[in-house]
Design a protein around this motif. Sequence first.
Motif, PDB file in Angstrom:
ATOM      1  N   HIS A   1      98.115 102.165  18.489  1.00 43.94           N
ATOM      2  CA  HIS A   1      99.541 102.417  18.642  1.00 43.94           C
ATOM      3  C   HIS A   1     100.209 102.318  17.283  1.00 43.94           C
ATOM      4  O   HIS A   1      99.881 101.432  16.506  1.00 43.94           O
ATOM      5  CB  HIS A   1     100.183 101.379  19.571  1.00 43.94           C
ATOM      6  N   GLU A   2     101.149 103.227  17.017  1.00 45.33           N
ATOM      7  CA  GLU A   2     101.941 103.118  15.801  1.00 45.33           C
ATOM      8  C   GLU A   2     103.246 102.403  16.135  1.00 45.33           C
ATOM      9  O   GLU A   2     103.710 102.429  17.281  1.00 45.33           O
ATOM     10  CB  GLU A   2     102.195 104.492  15.182  1.00 45.33           C
ATOM     11  N   TYR A   3     103.811 101.786  15.127  1.00 46.53           N
ATOM     12  CA  TYR A   3     105.030 100.982  15.277  1.00 46.53           C
ATOM     13  C   TYR A   3     106.113 101.601  14.419  1.00 46.53           C
ATOM     14  O   TYR A   3     105.907 101.814  13.216  1.00 46.53           O
ATOM     15  CB  TYR A   3     104.721  99.554  14.809  1.00 46.53           C
TER      16      TYR A   3
ATOM     17  N   GLY B   1     110.449  98.863  15.660  1.00 49.38           N
ATOM     18  CA  GLY B   1     110.480  98.116  16.903  1.00 49.38           C
ATOM     19  C   GLY B   1     109.893  98.829  18.100  1.00 49.38           C
ATOM     20  O   GLY B   1     109.566  98.200  19.098  1.00 49.38           O
ATOM     21  N   GLU B   2     109.754 100.141  18.026  1.00 51.18           N
ATOM     22  CA  GLU B   2     109.175 100.899  19.137  1.00 51.18           C
ATOM     23  C   GLU B   2     107.686 101.113  18.899  1.00 51.18           C
ATOM     24  O   GLU B   2     107.249 101.293  17.768  1.00 51.18           O
ATOM     25  CB  GLU B   2     109.869 102.245  19.287  1.00 51.18           C
ATOM     26  N   VAL B   3     106.931 101.135  19.992  1.00 51.83           N
ATOM     27  CA  VAL B   3     105.480 101.281  19.924  1.00 51.83           C
ATOM     28  C   VAL B   3     105.079 102.581  20.610  1.00 51.83           C
ATOM     29  O   VAL B   3     105.516 102.853  21.731  1.00 51.83           O
ATOM     30  CB  VAL B   3     104.791 100.074  20.591  1.00 51.83           C
ATOM     31  N   PHE B   4     104.256 103.371  19.924  1.00 54.14           N
ATOM     32  CA  PHE B   4     103.840 104.675  20.438  1.00 54.14           C
ATOM     33  C   PHE B   4     102.313 104.752  20.472  1.00 54.14           C
ATOM     34  O   PHE B   4     101.663 104.517  19.458  1.00 54.14           O
ATOM     35  CB  PHE B   4     104.378 105.801  19.548  1.00 54.14           C
ATOM     36  N   ALA B   5     101.771 105.111  21.637  1.00 52.33           N
ATOM     37  CA  ALA B   5     100.322 105.272  21.778  1.00 52.33           C
ATOM     38  C   ALA B   5      99.872 106.500  21.014  1.00 52.33           C
ATOM     39  O   ALA B   5     100.578 107.507  20.938  1.00 52.33           O
ATOM     40  CB  ALA B   5      99.951 105.404  23.248  1.00 52.33           C
ATOM     41  N   MET B   6      98.694 106.417  20.431  1.00 51.08           N
ATOM     42  CA  MET B   6      98.107 107.546  19.715  1.00 51.08           C
ATOM     43  C   MET B   6      97.068 108.215  20.604  1.00 51.08           C
ATOM     44  O   MET B   6      96.290 107.538  21.280  1.00 51.08           O
ATOM     45  CB  MET B   6      97.457 107.071  18.420  1.00 51.08           C
TER      46      MET B   6
ATOM     47  N   ALA C   1     105.746  95.616   5.967  1.00 53.23           N
ATOM     48  CA  ALA C   1     105.263  94.758   7.048  1.00 53.23           C
ATOM     49  C   ALA C   1     106.368  94.356   8.016  1.00 53.23           C
ATOM     50  O   ALA C   1     106.235  93.360   8.719  1.00 53.23           O
ATOM     51  CB  ALA C   1     104.550  93.521   6.497  1.00 53.23           C
ATOM     52  N   THR C   2     107.459  95.130   8.065  1.00 57.40           N
ATOM     53  CA  THR C   2     108.535  94.774   8.997  1.00 57.40           C
ATOM     54  C   THR C   2     109.049  95.931   9.840  1.00 57.40           C
ATOM     55  O   THR C   2     109.557  95.698  10.932  1.00 57.40           O
ATOM     56  CB  THR C   2     109.751  94.181   8.253  1.00 57.40           C
ATOM     57  N   THR C   3     108.980  97.164   9.363  1.00 59.69           N
ATOM     58  CA  THR C   3     109.646  98.245  10.083  1.00 59.69           C
ATOM     59  C   THR C   3     108.719  99.317  10.640  1.00 59.69           C
ATOM     60  O   THR C   3     108.983  99.857  11.703  1.00 59.69           O
ATOM     61  CB  THR C   3     110.689  98.940   9.175  1.00 59.69           C
ATOM     62  N   VAL C   4     107.655  99.667   9.915  1.00 56.50           N
ATOM     63  CA  VAL C   4     106.787 100.762  10.334  1.00 56.50           C
ATOM     64  C   VAL C   4     105.333 100.407  10.028  1.00 56.50           C
ATOM     65  O   VAL C   4     105.022  99.924   8.944  1.00 56.50           O
ATOM     66  CB  VAL C   4     107.160 102.081   9.598  1.00 56.50           C
TER      67      VAL C   4
END
Length: 192
Positions: A26-28, A31-36, A76-79
């Motif tokens: 998953h990418e970040y 704050g949102e998480v997206f499945a790859m 290490a905080t946003t993406v």
Amino acid sequence: MAAAPASQTMSPQEYLAFERAAEGKHEYWHGEVFAMAGASRRHNLLVGNLVRLLGNALLEGPCEVYPSDMRVSRDATTVFTYPYVTVVCGEPRFADDGHDALLNPLLIVEVLSESTEAYDRGKKFEHYRGIASVRHYLLVAQDQPLVELYTRQPDGTWSLSDHRQGDAVGLSALDCEVAVAEIYRKVLDTPP
């Protein structure tokens, strides 16, 4: 498989804990998480060729070549993203003691697909440009022998050069080059 928390967003620390326990990737993004999604045969052949070619070219030096399981982050905080190939030279820096979220890549490679091309050229490239150590960003087409190389100039701007069959892609920051024909070895003869 670990499930994402019920909340809409996660902190970077929650994401890293979740991701390290997950079976999928998953990418970040803020704050949102997206499945790859999984990758095609051609896609995997291109990544394998690039890892092999770069690994062989950089074998004796201070560089390390990582396949698509190494996360990359600017701060290490946003993406947090998963490039398909990443190269770091010198001492790698990581987001934490997990040693799986790299902060100082020199080269990032993305293999383009119809579903991710706009993201790879847009928001993702914007993110990568914000990582001070990145000197080269390579976009590799799946449907034709075309490699686009973005190189950061001394003034901070980016130049673009296209490379096709018969060309070699010169990676000045790595002091090496890779032949387009070798990147596409066995690729275009296989179904998409």
